[in-house]
Design an enzyme around this catalytic site. Structure first.
Site, short mmCIF file in Angstrom:
data_model
loop_
_atom_site.label_atom_id
_atom_site.label_comp_id
_atom_site.label_asym_id
_atom_site.label_seq_id
_atom_site.Cartn_x
_atom_site.Cartn_y
_atom_site.Cartn_z
N HIS A 122 0.81 -1.23 0.00
CA HIS A 122 0.00 0.00 0.00
C HIS A 122 0.84 1.28 0.00
O HIS A 122 1.97 1.31 0.49
CB HIS A 122 -0.90 0.01 1.24
CG HIS A 122 -0.10 0.03 2.52
ND1 HIS A 122 0.27 1.20 3.13
CD2 HIS A 122 0.43 -0.97 3.25
CE1 HIS A 122 0.99 0.92 4.21
NE2 HIS A 122 1.11 -0.40 4.30
N HIS A 172 11.12 -0.96 -13.24
CA HIS A 172 10.88 -2.39 -13.47
C HIS A 172 11.02 -3.12 -12.12
O HIS A 172 12.09 -3.07 -11.50
CB HIS A 172 11.89 -2.93 -14.48
CG HIS A 172 11.77 -4.41 -14.74
ND1 HIS A 172 12.61 -5.07 -15.60
CD2 HIS A 172 10.93 -5.36 -14.27
CE1 HIS A 172 12.28 -6.35 -15.67
NE2 HIS A 172 11.27 -6.55 -14.84
C1 COA Z 1 23.50 -6.43 -9.40
C2 COA Z 1 23.90 -6.80 -10.80
C3 COA Z 1 23.18 -5.87 -11.81
C4 COA Z 1 25.41 -6.60 -10.90
O1 COA Z 1 25.85 -6.91 -12.16
P1 COA Z 1 27.36 -6.47 -12.56
O2 COA Z 1 27.46 -4.97 -12.55
O3 COA Z 1 27.67 -7.16 -13.86
O4 COA Z 1 28.24 -6.97 -11.36
P2 COA Z 1 29.27 -8.20 -11.26
O5 COA Z 1 28.64 -9.46 -11.79
O6 COA Z 1 30.53 -7.73 -11.88
O7 COA Z 1 29.45 -8.36 -9.70
C5 COA Z 1 30.11 -7.39 -8.91
C6 COA Z 1 30.19 -7.94 -7.51
O8 COA Z 1 28.88 -7.97 -6.93
C7 COA Z 1 28.51 -9.31 -6.58
N1 COA Z 1 27.12 -9.49 -6.93
C8 COA Z 1 26.56 -9.26 -8.15
N2 COA Z 1 25.24 -9.48 -8.11
C9 COA Z 1 24.95 -9.85 -6.85
C10 COA Z 1 23.76 -10.21 -6.23
N3 COA Z 1 22.58 -10.19 -6.86
N4 COA Z 1 23.79 -10.53 -4.90
C11 COA Z 1 24.98 -10.53 -4.24
N5 COA Z 1 26.16 -10.19 -4.81
C12 COA Z 1 26.14 -9.86 -6.10
C13 COA Z 1 29.43 -10.20 -7.37
O9 COA Z 1 29.62 -11.45 -6.73
C14 COA Z 1 30.69 -9.38 -7.42
O10 COA Z 1 31.35 -9.49 -6.18
P3 COA Z 1 32.97 -9.54 -6.08
O11 COA Z 1 33.43 -8.20 -6.65
O12 COA Z 1 33.22 -9.70 -4.62
O13 COA Z 1 33.39 -10.69 -6.92
C15 COA Z 1 23.50 -8.26 -11.19
O14 COA Z 1 24.40 -9.21 -10.62
C16 COA Z 1 22.09 -8.61 -10.77
O15 COA Z 1 21.83 -9.11 -9.65
N6 COA Z 1 21.14 -8.35 -11.67
C17 COA Z 1 19.74 -8.62 -11.45
C18 COA Z 1 19.15 -9.14 -12.75
C19 COA Z 1 17.67 -9.45 -12.60
O16 COA Z 1 17.13 -9.61 -11.53
N7 COA Z 1 17.01 -9.49 -13.74
C20 COA Z 1 15.60 -9.75 -13.75
C21 COA Z 1 15.10 -9.75 -15.16
S1 COA Z 1 13.39 -10.03 -15.21
#
Ligand code: COA
Length: 200
Positions: free
Chosen positions: A125, A134
């Site tokens: 709410h 998104h």
């Molecule tokens: C957060 C996010 C955008 C980061 O992507 P990125 O910029 O490419 O980051 P990286 O993969 O290089 O990760 C960077 C660091 O964050 C950590 N990390 C990334 N995503 C994480 C997550 N969701 N939870 C915890 N840690 C995460 C990685 O392990 C890495 O840690 P390190 O530096 O200690 O190795 C991505 O991992 C994510 O969670 N995206 C969500 C996508 C989603 O939900 N899509 C839905 C579509 S419907």
């Protein structure tokens, strides 16, 4: 109704439309290599018929959806809501927004234009979501949360009550947000921590 964007996201928009008996007229994509979407022919021309009908901009990326919306000269459809979603009669969803199956939007929440309320996400709410937000599948937004323009809340993330999340923020999959988040931040983990800022 037309669909602009023949992607996987577009397929889910077709499912929403079919669940509420909306007929899809045309599907457009500017990539000429994409010729079919779920066995439907994809057009590559924005003809007069297309521009005269209501259209959903089916682009998952928030910034690209905003750019395309700003340059689109046709009519954007009202919000479309999957038959299985539960939307409070006191909620307000602006045009172009799509709500996928089993999502829930509770009372007195306002959702801007061109948002994606993805599968089984919940928005409680008195929340305020700005345009181009998104909320990914299974994310849970508690009451009285404010989310500014273009922010992406990742799959399965949780936001506790009363939090303010800035614009063009990225909340990682599964993050638990217990503090306000500044504009352009990328936040991951439980509790959510900022790992970087996106370029404005
Ligand atoms: C957060 C996010 C955008 C980061 O992507 P990125 O910029 O490419 O980051 P990286 O993969 O290089 O990760 C960077 C660091 O964050 C950590 N990390 C990334 N995503 C994480 C997550 N969701 N939870 C915890 N840690 C995460 C990685 O392990 C890495 O840690 P390190 O530096 O200690 O190795 C991505 O991992 C994510 O969670 N995206 C969500 C996508 C989603 O939900 N899509 C839905 C579509 S419907």
């Amino acid at each position: 109704m037309n669909i602009y964007g023949a992607s996987g996201h577009g397929k889910v928009i077709i499912d929403i439309a079919e669940s509420i008996d909306i007929i899809i007229d045309q599907i457009f994509d500017d990539n000429r290599n994409v010729v079919l979407l779920n066995e439907r022919v994809v057009t590559h021309e924005l003809n007069k018929n297309f521009l005269d009908s209501d259209t959903i901009i089916a682009i998952g990326n928030n910034i690209i959806r905003k750019r395309v919306t700003n340059s689109f000269t046709g009519n954007v459809s009202d919000a479309i809501i999957h038959k299985s979603a539960i939307i409070s009669p006191n909620a307000n969803l602006k045009n172009g927004t799509v709500v996928m199956s089993n999502a829930c939007v509770n009372s007195s929440t306002v959702i801007g234009k061109q948002c994606i309320i993805n599968t089984a996400s919940t928005i409680d709410h008195d929340c305020e979501l700005a345009d181009y937000v998104h909320i990914s599948p299974n994310a849970a937004i508690a009451g009285n949360v404010i989310i500014e323009e273009g922010t992406h809340v990742g799959i399965g993330a949780v936001v506790i009550p009363g939090i303010k999340i800035g614009k063009w923020v990225t909340i990682g999959a599964g993050a638990v947000i217990i503090r306000d988040v500044p504009d352009y931040a990328v936040v991951v983990g439980n509790p959510g921590k900022i790992i970087k800022y996106l370029n404005k």
